[in-house]
Scaffold this motif. Structure first.
Motif, PDB file in Angstrom:
ATOM      1  N   HIS A   1       0.831  -1.197   0.000  1.00 19.81           N
ATOM      2  CA  HIS A   1       0.000   0.000   0.000  1.00 19.81           C
ATOM      3  C   HIS A   1       0.872   1.258   0.000  1.00 19.81           C
ATOM      4  N   ALA A   2       1.895   1.286   0.828  1.00 24.82           N
ATOM      5  CA  ALA A   2       2.810   2.434   0.880  1.00 24.82           C
ATOM      6  C   ALA A   2       3.529   2.617  -0.448  1.00 24.82           C
ATOM      7  N   SER A   3       3.918   1.510  -1.061  1.00 28.96           N
ATOM      8  CA  SER A   3       4.596   1.573  -2.354  1.00 28.96           C
ATOM      9  C   SER A   3       3.671   2.138  -3.432  1.00 28.96           C
ATOM     10  N   ARG A   4       2.403   1.715  -3.424  1.00 24.23           N
ATOM     11  CA  ARG A   4       1.433   2.247  -4.393  1.00 24.23           C
ATOM     12  C   ARG A   4       1.252   3.755  -4.211  1.00 24.23           C
ATOM     13  N   ILE A   5       1.148   4.185  -2.957  1.00 29.89           N
ATOM     14  CA  ILE A   5       0.983   5.613  -2.687  1.00 29.89           C
ATOM     15  C   ILE A   5       2.212   6.380  -3.164  1.00 29.89           C
ATOM     16  N   GLN A   6       3.388   5.848  -2.877  1.00 29.72           N
ATOM     17  CA  GLN A   6       4.625   6.500  -3.303  1.00 29.72           C
ATOM     18  C   GLN A   6       4.676   6.611  -4.828  1.00 29.72           C
TER      19      GLN A   6
ATOM     20  N   LEU B   1       2.094   6.665  -6.886  1.00 23.61           N
ATOM     21  CA  LEU B   1       1.095   7.649  -7.300  1.00 23.61           C
ATOM     22  C   LEU B   1       1.609   9.068  -7.092  1.00 23.61           C
ATOM     23  N   LEU B   2       2.243   9.305  -5.968  1.00 24.41           N
ATOM     24  CA  LEU B   2       2.805  10.634  -5.701  1.00 24.41           C
ATOM     25  C   LEU B   2       3.906  10.967  -6.688  1.00 24.41           C
ATOM     26  N   ARG B   3       4.734  10.004  -6.989  1.00 27.78           N
ATOM     27  CA  ARG B   3       5.824  10.210  -7.947  1.00 27.78           C
ATOM     28  C   ARG B   3       5.256  10.519  -9.332  1.00 27.78           C
ATOM     29  N   ASP B   4       4.236   9.738  -9.740  1.00 31.28           N
ATOM     30  CA  ASP B   4       3.600   9.958 -11.044  1.00 31.28           C
ATOM     31  C   ASP B   4       2.912  11.318 -11.093  1.00 31.28           C
ATOM     32  N   ASP B   5       2.295  11.717  -9.986  1.00 32.86           N
ATOM     33  CA  ASP B   5       1.576  12.996  -9.920  1.00 32.86           C
ATOM     34  C   ASP B   5       2.538  14.186 -10.048  1.00 32.86           C
ATOM     35  N   THR B   6       3.720  14.060  -9.453  1.00 30.31           N
ATOM     36  CA  THR B   6       4.671  15.160  -9.502  1.00 30.31           C
ATOM     37  C   THR B   6       5.402  15.206 -10.841  1.00 30.31           C
ATOM     38  N   ALA B   7       5.394  14.107 -11.591  1.00 29.85           N
ATOM     39  CA  ALA B   7       6.057  14.065 -12.891  1.00 29.85           C
ATOM     40  C   ALA B   7       5.230  14.727 -13.979  1.00 29.85           C
ATOM     41  N   VAL B   8       3.943  14.946 -13.724  1.00 27.24           N
ATOM     42  CA  VAL B   8       3.039  15.497 -14.733  1.00 27.24           C
ATOM     43  C   VAL B   8       3.191  16.975 -14.866  1.00 27.24           C
TER      44      VAL B   8
END
Length: 108
Positions: A94-99, A101-108
């Motif tokens: 779960h923590a890895s998925r959140i990380q 998602l956050l990484r993908d969100d900041t890359a946009v």
């Protein structure tokens, strides 16, 4: 009751340590790690959470269950040993998925 909750926390920590130490030398098909344990208020039931538990083959789960229960009984200082339940802990996934998602969100 503060004393009861402290004693429950100590028992849960002892169970977690015993389980982790018992698994330390085991060779399994997937990385399996004891992540935490909990104890019921009456100290009759304990739950040991393991990352990688659901990826283990049924025969490995049976072997791990026996190893952990044997270690907990051997190391127990309590008057009664609680019934041990082993469950998959998906907190790391779960923590890895959140990380991610956050990484993908900041890359946009």
């Amino acid at each position: 009751n503060l004393m009861a909750s402290r004693s429950q926390a100590q028992l849960a920590a002892q169970i977690q340590r015993s389980a982790a130490q018992a698994l330390a030398g085991e060779v399994l098909s997937t990385l399996t790690t004891v992540t935490r344990s909990t104890i019921s208020p009456d100290a009759r039931h304990a739950t040991v959470f393991l990352a990688g538990w659901q990826e283990l083959k049924p025969d490995e789960q049976a072997r791990v269950r026996g190893i952990i229960i044997e270690a907990v009984v051997r190391d127990s200082t309590a008057k009664y040993t609680p019934r041990i339940e082993l469950v998959h802990d998906d907190a790391l996934e779960h923590a890895s998925r959140i990380q991610n998602l956050l990484r993908d969100d900041t890359a946009v």
